[in-house]
Design a protein around this motif. Structure first.
Motif, mmCIF file in Angstrom:
data_model
loop_
_atom_site.group_PDB
_atom_site.id
_atom_site.type_symbol
_atom_site.label_atom_id
_atom_site.label_comp_id
_atom_site.label_asym_id
_atom_site.label_seq_id
_atom_site.Cartn_x
_atom_site.Cartn_y
_atom_site.Cartn_z
ATOM 1 N N ILE A 20 1.096 -1.239 0.082
ATOM 2 C CA ILE A 20 0.035 -0.111 0.040
ATOM 3 C C ILE A 20 0.901 1.215 -0.036
ATOM 4 C CG2 ILE A 20 -1.841 1.262 1.174
ATOM 5 C CD1 ILE A 20 -2.726 -1.285 2.573
ATOM 6 N N THR A 21 1.029 2.043 -1.268
ATOM 7 C CA THR A 21 2.182 2.888 -1.210
ATOM 8 C C THR A 21 1.381 3.995 -1.996
ATOM 9 O OG1 THR A 21 4.341 3.598 -1.983
ATOM 10 C CG2 THR A 21 2.977 2.373 -3.499
ATOM 11 N N ASN A 22 2.199 5.210 -2.300
ATOM 12 C CA ASN A 22 1.393 6.323 -2.968
ATOM 13 C C ASN A 22 1.498 6.359 -4.225
ATOM 14 O OD1 ASN A 22 3.932 7.821 -3.698
ATOM 15 N ND2 ASN A 22 4.590 7.263 -1.684
ATOM 16 N N TYR A 23 0.602 7.229 -4.957
ATOM 17 C CA TYR A 23 0.556 7.386 -6.188
ATOM 18 C C TYR A 23 1.721 7.409 -7.148
ATOM 19 C CZ TYR A 23 -4.457 7.865 -5.628
ATOM 20 O OH TYR A 23 -5.710 7.755 -5.297
ATOM 21 N N VAL A 24 2.594 8.503 -6.303
ATOM 22 C CA VAL A 24 3.893 8.704 -6.996
ATOM 23 C C VAL A 24 4.998 7.378 -7.188
ATOM 24 C CG1 VAL A 24 6.151 10.021 -6.996
ATOM 25 C CG2 VAL A 24 3.877 10.947 -6.136
ATOM 26 N N ALA A 25 4.787 6.537 -6.023
ATOM 27 C CA ALA A 25 5.819 5.539 -6.036
ATOM 28 C C ALA A 25 4.987 4.035 -6.604
ATOM 29 C CB ALA A 25 5.895 5.339 -4.508
ATOM 30 N N MET A 26 4.049 4.112 -6.995
ATOM 31 C CA MET A 26 3.493 2.665 -7.292
ATOM 32 C C MET A 26 4.199 2.018 -8.431
ATOM 33 S SD MET A 26 -0.795 2.953 -7.195
ATOM 34 C CE MET A 26 -1.542 3.255 -5.868
ATOM 35 N N ASN A 27 4.485 2.434 -9.498
ATOM 36 C CA ASN A 27 5.367 2.094 -10.518
ATOM 37 C C ASN A 27 6.701 1.737 -10.328
ATOM 38 O OD1 ASN A 27 6.998 2.627 -13.363
ATOM 39 N ND2 ASN A 27 5.108 1.754 -13.835
ATOM 40 N N ILE A 28 7.303 2.499 -9.677
ATOM 41 C CA ILE A 28 9.008 2.238 -9.392
ATOM 42 C C ILE A 28 8.752 1.256 -8.311
ATOM 43 C CG2 ILE A 28 9.247 4.111 -7.824
ATOM 44 C CD1 ILE A 28 12.074 4.289 -9.063
ATOM 45 N N ALA A 29 7.872 1.160 -7.272
ATOM 46 C CA ALA A 29 7.821 0.183 -6.250
ATOM 47 C C ALA A 29 7.558 -0.792 -6.756
ATOM 48 C CB ALA A 29 7.155 0.804 -4.951
ATOM 49 N N ALA A 30 6.771 -1.180 -7.557
ATOM 50 C CA ALA A 30 6.450 -2.467 -8.121
ATOM 51 C C ALA A 30 7.571 -3.070 -9.080
ATOM 52 C CB ALA A 30 5.207 -2.242 -8.953
ATOM 53 N N ASN A 31 8.083 -2.018 -9.736
ATOM 54 C CA ASN A 31 9.113 -2.653 -10.695
ATOM 55 C C ASN A 31 10.524 -3.103 -9.843
ATOM 56 O OD1 ASN A 31 8.227 -2.409 -13.212
ATOM 57 N ND2 ASN A 31 8.516 -0.233 -13.421
ATOM 58 N N VAL A 32 10.785 -2.291 -8.879
ATOM 59 C CA VAL A 32 11.938 -2.655 -7.898
ATOM 60 C C VAL A 32 11.535 -3.983 -7.180
ATOM 61 C CG1 VAL A 32 13.050 -2.213 -5.739
ATOM 62 C CG2 VAL A 32 12.904 -0.578 -7.546
ATOM 63 N N THR A 33 10.432 -4.237 -6.885
ATOM 64 C CA THR A 33 10.009 -5.595 -6.021
ATOM 65 C C THR A 33 10.105 -6.682 -7.137
ATOM 66 O OG1 THR A 33 8.585 -4.354 -4.670
ATOM 67 C CG2 THR A 33 8.406 -6.680 -4.610
ATOM 68 N N LEU A 34 9.796 -6.643 -8.302
ATOM 69 C CA LEU A 34 9.852 -7.451 -9.193
ATOM 70 C C LEU A 34 11.306 -7.708 -9.689
ATOM 71 C CD1 LEU A 34 6.839 -6.628 -11.729
ATOM 72 C CD2 LEU A 34 7.221 -8.804 -10.665
ATOM 73 N N ALA A 35 11.991 -6.662 -9.637
ATOM 74 C CA ALA A 35 13.629 -7.072 -10.232
ATOM 75 C C ALA A 35 14.460 -7.640 -9.311
ATOM 76 C CB ALA A 35 13.933 -5.500 -10.740
ATOM 77 N N ALA A 36 13.733 -7.359 -7.744
ATOM 78 C CA ALA A 36 14.743 -7.991 -6.891
ATOM 79 C C ALA A 36 14.409 -9.425 -6.795
ATOM 80 C CB ALA A 36 14.565 -7.035 -5.795
ATOM 81 N N GLY A 37 13.124 -9.999 -7.259
ATOM 82 C CA GLY A 37 12.883 -11.274 -7.275
ATOM 83 C C GLY A 37 11.494 -11.613 -6.491
ATOM 84 N N ALA A 38 10.764 -10.588 -6.119
ATOM 85 C CA ALA A 38 9.377 -10.853 -5.378
ATOM 86 C C ALA A 38 8.186 -10.438 -6.303
ATOM 87 C CB ALA A 38 9.413 -9.950 -4.019
ATOM 88 N N SER A 39 7.025 -10.686 -5.784
ATOM 89 C CA SER A 39 5.972 -10.371 -6.657
ATOM 90 C C SER A 39 5.014 -9.362 -5.795
ATOM 91 C CB SER A 39 5.148 -11.776 -6.808
ATOM 92 O OG SER A 39 3.971 -11.496 -7.383
ATOM 93 N N PRO A 40 4.959 -8.237 -6.404
ATOM 94 C CA PRO A 40 4.320 -7.097 -5.880
ATOM 95 C C PRO A 40 2.524 -6.990 -6.099
ATOM 96 C CG PRO A 40 5.326 -6.016 -7.744
ATOM 97 C CD PRO A 40 5.779 -7.716 -7.735
ATOM 98 N N ALA A 41 1.924 -6.404 -5.268
ATOM 99 C CA ALA A 41 0.396 -6.388 -5.338
ATOM 100 C C ALA A 41 -0.020 -5.088 -4.827
ATOM 101 C CB ALA A 41 -0.486 -7.340 -4.663
ATOM 102 N N MET A 42 -0.479 -4.216 -5.357
ATOM 103 C CA MET A 42 -0.966 -2.747 -5.133
ATOM 104 C C MET A 42 -2.335 -2.576 -4.724
ATOM 105 S SD MET A 42 2.184 -2.213 -5.187
ATOM 106 C CE MET A 42 3.755 -1.272 -5.917
ATOM 107 N N ILE A 43 -2.874 -3.294 -3.767
ATOM 108 C CA ILE A 43 -4.236 -3.318 -3.354
ATOM 109 C C ILE A 43 -4.410 -2.265 -2.235
ATOM 110 C CG2 ILE A 43 -5.940 -4.682 -2.303
ATOM 111 C CD1 ILE A 43 -4.679 -6.948 -4.105
ATOM 112 N N HIS A 44 -5.544 -1.492 -2.207
ATOM 113 C CA HIS A 44 -5.596 -0.605 -1.123
ATOM 114 C C HIS A 44 -7.062 -0.468 -0.580
ATOM 115 C CE1 HIS A 44 -5.993 2.076 -4.756
ATOM 116 N NE2 HIS A 44 -6.893 2.697 -4.193
#
Length: 260
Positions: A20-44
């Motif tokens: 659960i993150t902010n509008y500005v961060a959603m894309n980069i937070a998801a991409n960083v999480t994916l690139a590192a090896g985890a699976s993100p979900a942005m549900i709020h």
């Protein structure tokens, strides 16, 4: 658990991370999480977070862009995480900026996150030590916030992480300093918020202090590698994701971590 062992666990388990993150961060937070090896979900949405959170390996809550409905969702997600023994990470972005943000941060703190991550000004203010922050930007050095972080960790029974030119993580008794990164990193919007998401990913596979140190080490090393090739913030952001993706267990330089 060492940073390399944690990275191996992350890549092996590929945990689902509820961000659960902010509008500005959603894309980069998801991409960083994916690139590192985890699976993100942005549900709020408040209507589903309590059902979704127990399905995840970890939860992260970032208060960067607040609204009443999102706060309700944050609260319910944190309560569901606690009930299901899902570790969660709080990023109290600029909590000192307005009374409303301060109330929300305090309420979420009372729900006992496993890890709190912020810049020096945010952590100092959270501990009641003032601070010279301006919006989401820190006006204080990491070294100035270390005592506040230790006190806060002891009071809350959690891990507190202070990020900046170098990083500091503590559980109130054991402390780690992580060096590295690049001066250009603050020029990429919401990169700190993405670190919170990555910290959550590691919290799904490691104990809170080990998770924090692993995330900081991973971030610092990827930042250094990307900065060597970047022409500016844009190419740095792309290179940063590429370096995270290319990292393999055994690649992390654990000598950048000093324990106290």
């Amino acid at each position: 658990m060492t940073p390399n062992t944690a990275l191996d666990a992350l890549r092996t388990q590929t945990p689902l991370v509820h961000c659960i993150t902010n509008y500005v961060a959603m894309n980069i937070a998801a991409n960083v999480t994916l690139a590192a090896g985890a699976s993100p979900a942005m549900i709020h949405a408040v209507e589903e977070v309590a059902d979704f959170t127990p399905l995840c390996g970890a939860l992260t809550i970032n208060i960067g862009t607040l609204s009443a409905s999102w706060v309700d969702g944050m609260r319910k997600a944190a309560e569901a995480a606690n009930a299901a023994s899902v570790p969660w990470v709080l990023d109290p972005v600029a909590h000192f900026a307005t009374p409303y943000r301060a109330r929300v941060a305090r309420e979420l703190l009372s729900l006992r996150p496993a890890i709190v991550r912020g810049n020096a000004s945010e952590i100092m203010a959270l501990a009641g030590a003032g601070g010279a922050g301006k919006g989401a930007d820190s006006g204080d050095a990491v070294a100035d916030a270390q005592a506040s972080a230790v006190a806060l960790a002891g009071d809350l029974g959690c891990v507190v992480v202070v990020t900046g030119a170098h990083d500091f993580a503590t559980d109130g008794t054991l402390h780690a300093i992580v060096t590295g990164g690049a001066a250009i990193m603050p020029k990429v919007t919401a990169l700190g918020c993405a670190l919170t998401a990555l910290t959550g990913a590691y919290a799904a596979v490691a104990a809170p202090l080990d998770a924090a140190v692993a995330a900081l080490t991973c971030f610092a090393q990827a930042g250094e590698g990307a900065a060597r090739q970047a022409r500016g913030p844009g190419s740095f952001a792309v290179g940063f994701l590429d370096h995270l993706h290319a990292m393999q267990p055994g690649d992390l330089d654990e000598a950048r971590v000093s324990w106290q």
